[in-house]
Design an enzyme around this catalytic site. Structure first.
Site, PDB file in Angstrom:
ATOM      1  N   GLN A 181      -3.130  -2.021  10.184  1.00  0.00           N
ATOM      2  CA  GLN A 181      -3.155  -3.322   9.499  1.00  0.00           C
ATOM      3  C   GLN A 181      -3.603  -4.433  10.441  1.00  0.00           C
ATOM      4  OE1 GLN A 181      -2.607  -3.734   6.154  1.00  0.00           O
ATOM      5  NE2 GLN A 181      -3.281  -5.847   6.450  1.00  0.00           N
ATOM      6  N   ASP A 235     -10.635   2.257   5.482  1.00  0.00           N
ATOM      7  CA  ASP A 235     -11.255   0.951   5.231  1.00  0.00           C
ATOM      8  C   ASP A 235     -12.775   0.994   5.322  1.00  0.00           C
ATOM      9  OD1 ASP A 235      -8.985  -0.656   4.731  1.00  0.00           O
ATOM     10  OD2 ASP A 235      -8.515  -0.719   6.867  1.00  0.00           O
ATOM     11  N   LYS A 237       0.839  -1.210   0.000  1.00  0.00           N
ATOM     12  CA  LYS A 237       0.000   0.000   0.000  1.00  0.00           C
ATOM     13  C   LYS A 237       0.872   1.257   0.000  1.00  0.00           C
ATOM     14  CE  LYS A 237      -3.656  -2.575   2.251  1.00  0.00           C
ATOM     15  NZ  LYS A 237      -4.120  -3.116   3.540  1.00  0.00           N
TER      16      LYS A 237
END
Ligand SMILES: NC(=O)c1ccc[n+]([C@@H]2O[C@H](COP(=O)([O-])OP(=O)(O)OC[C@H]3O[C@@H](n4cnc5c(N)ncnc54)[C@H](OP(=O)(O)O)[C@@H]3O)[C@@H](O)[C@H]2O)c1
Length: 287
Positions: A97, A120, A53
Site C-alpha cells: 500500500q 496493480d 481490499k
C-alpha cells in the site's frame, strides 16, 4: 441539459459477476486465489484502503494474507517481506500500500515484486507488456476507465481522448491503453500536463476528457466541449473529504459524465480483483 451519469458501481458489479464462477472454479481445483497486502506504518487512509481490499477478498471467497510492518522498518526489510510473498505458493498477487513512510524507497520495493504477482500492474515489466500489447496485469484505474466507457456504450475508437495528467498510475498507462489497436480503444490520444500552458485549448477539443491531475476543481465547464464525455479520476483528500478534479457544474455541459463520488473508484477495485483472478488462472494453467 444535464449529462447522463456513468456510475462505476454497475460496471464493478458486472466485473464481479464474471469473476464469481471463475473464483469458484479455482477453489474447486484447490487453488483459492490469494491476495497479499503489505501495510507499512499506521497511516490511517492507507490502513482503511488495505482493510477494504481484505474485506472484499473475503467476501469473494479469496485468501487475504496480510503483512503489517512497523513505520520504522527499512526498505531492505520491506523487500525481504516482498520476497517471502513472491515465494509463497498461496499468494497469487500482492500489493504494497502506497503512500507509506517517506524513508521507504517505493520504487525499489516495486522492483522486488514478482511481475506476475503485481496486482496493480505498475511494475516496469507490466508497463512494458502494456506498451507492447502483451498479456499481463494492467494498471487498475485505467483498466476501470476503459471498462466504464465500454459498459455505457461510449464509442472510443477513432475519437479524440484528452487526458489531463501523465502520472504513472493513471495518465500514462491510460494513454497507452486507449491508443491500442482494439475495438474498445483505438483512439487518438492527447496527454497534457504542467508543461502544456494551453492545456485548456486541448481539453475543449476532446470528445472524451479524462481528468487525472489531482487538482480539485481544475476542470470547469469552459474546459468541456458541449456534449463531450467527461471522466473524473483525479481526486485529492482533505481528511476524509474527497475533492475531485471535475467541478460539479461540468454536469450541465457534458453529454456523459462520471459522478463525483462512485465513479472511477468502484471500477478500480474491481480491476484489482480481475488482475488477482487472472494471475491465479495463469498460475493454475487455466489461461
Ligand atoms: N479514482 C481512483 O480510483 C484513483 C486511483 C489512483 C489515483 N487517483 C488520483 O488520480 C490522480 C492522478 O494520479 P497519478 O498518480 O496518475 O498522477 P500524479 O503522479 O499525481 O501526477 C499528476 C499529473 O497531473 C498533472 N498536473 C498537475 N497539475 C496540473 C495542472 N495545473 N495543469 C496540467 N497538468 C497538471 C501533472 O503534471 P506534471 O507531470 O507536469 O507534473 C502530472 O502529470 C491523483 O489525484 C490520484 O489521487 C485516483
Amino acid at each position: 441539459m444535464s449529462a447522463v451519469m456513468m456510475p462505476g458501481g454497475p460496471v464493478a458489479d458486472a466485473v464481479f459477476a464474471d469473476l464469481g464462477p471463475r473464483i469458484e472454479k479455482l477453489k474447486a481445483d484447490g487453488r483459492t486465489p490469494g491476495l497479499a497486502t503489505v501495510l507499512i506504518g499506521d497511516d490511517e487512509p492507507s490502513a482503511r484502503y488495505v482493510a477494504m481490499k481484505m474485506r472484499k477478498a473475503t467476501e469473494l471467497g479469496c485468501h487475504s494474507p496480510h503483512v503489517h510492518l512497523p513505520g520504522d522498518v527499512t526498505t531492505s526489510e520491506v523487500i525481504e517481506a516482498v520476497h517471502r510473498l513472491n515465494d509463497d505458493d498461496a499468494v497469487d498477487a500482492m500489493l504494497v500500500q502506497y503512500p507509506g513512510p517517506p524513508h521507504i524507497d517505493f520504487d525499489a520495493v516495486l522492483m522486488a515484486v514478482d511481475p506476475d504477482k503485481d496486482v496493480d500492474g505498475l511494475h516496469p515489466t507490466n508497463v512494458g507488456r502494456l506498451a507492447l500489447g502483451l498479456p499481463g496485469p494492467v494498471s487498475c484505474t485505467p483498466a476501470g476507465i476503459e471498462a466504464i466507457l465500454t459498459h455505457y456504450g461510449v464509442p472510443v475508437a477513432g475519437r479524440h481522448v484528452v487526458i489531463v495528467g501523465r502520472g504513472v498510475t493513471i495518465g500514462r498507462p491510460l494513454s497507452i491503453l486507449l491508443s491500442q489497436k482494439r475495438p474498445t480503444a483505438n483512439a487518438a490520444v492527447t496527454v497534457v500536463h504542467t508543461g502544456v500552458p494551453d492545456w485548456a485549448d486541448h481539453a475543449r477539443r476532446a470528445d472524451i476528457l479524462v481528468a487525472a491531475a489531482g487538482v480539485p476543481g481544475m476542470i470547469q465547464p469552459e474546459h468541456v466541449r458541449p456534449g463531450a464525455v467527461v471522466v473524473g479520476a483525479g481526486v485529492r483528500y482533505e481528511g476524509r473529504t474527497l475533492l475531485p478534479d471535475v467541478d460539479e457544474a461540468c454536469e450541465e455541459v457534458a453529454g456523459w459524465i462520471t459522478p463525483r463520488v462512485g465513479g472511477v473508484g468502484p471500477t478500480t477495485i474491481a480491476m484489482l480483483f480481475r488482475n488477482l483472478v487472472e494471475a491465479a488462472e495463469r498460475r493454475a494453467g487455466l489461461s
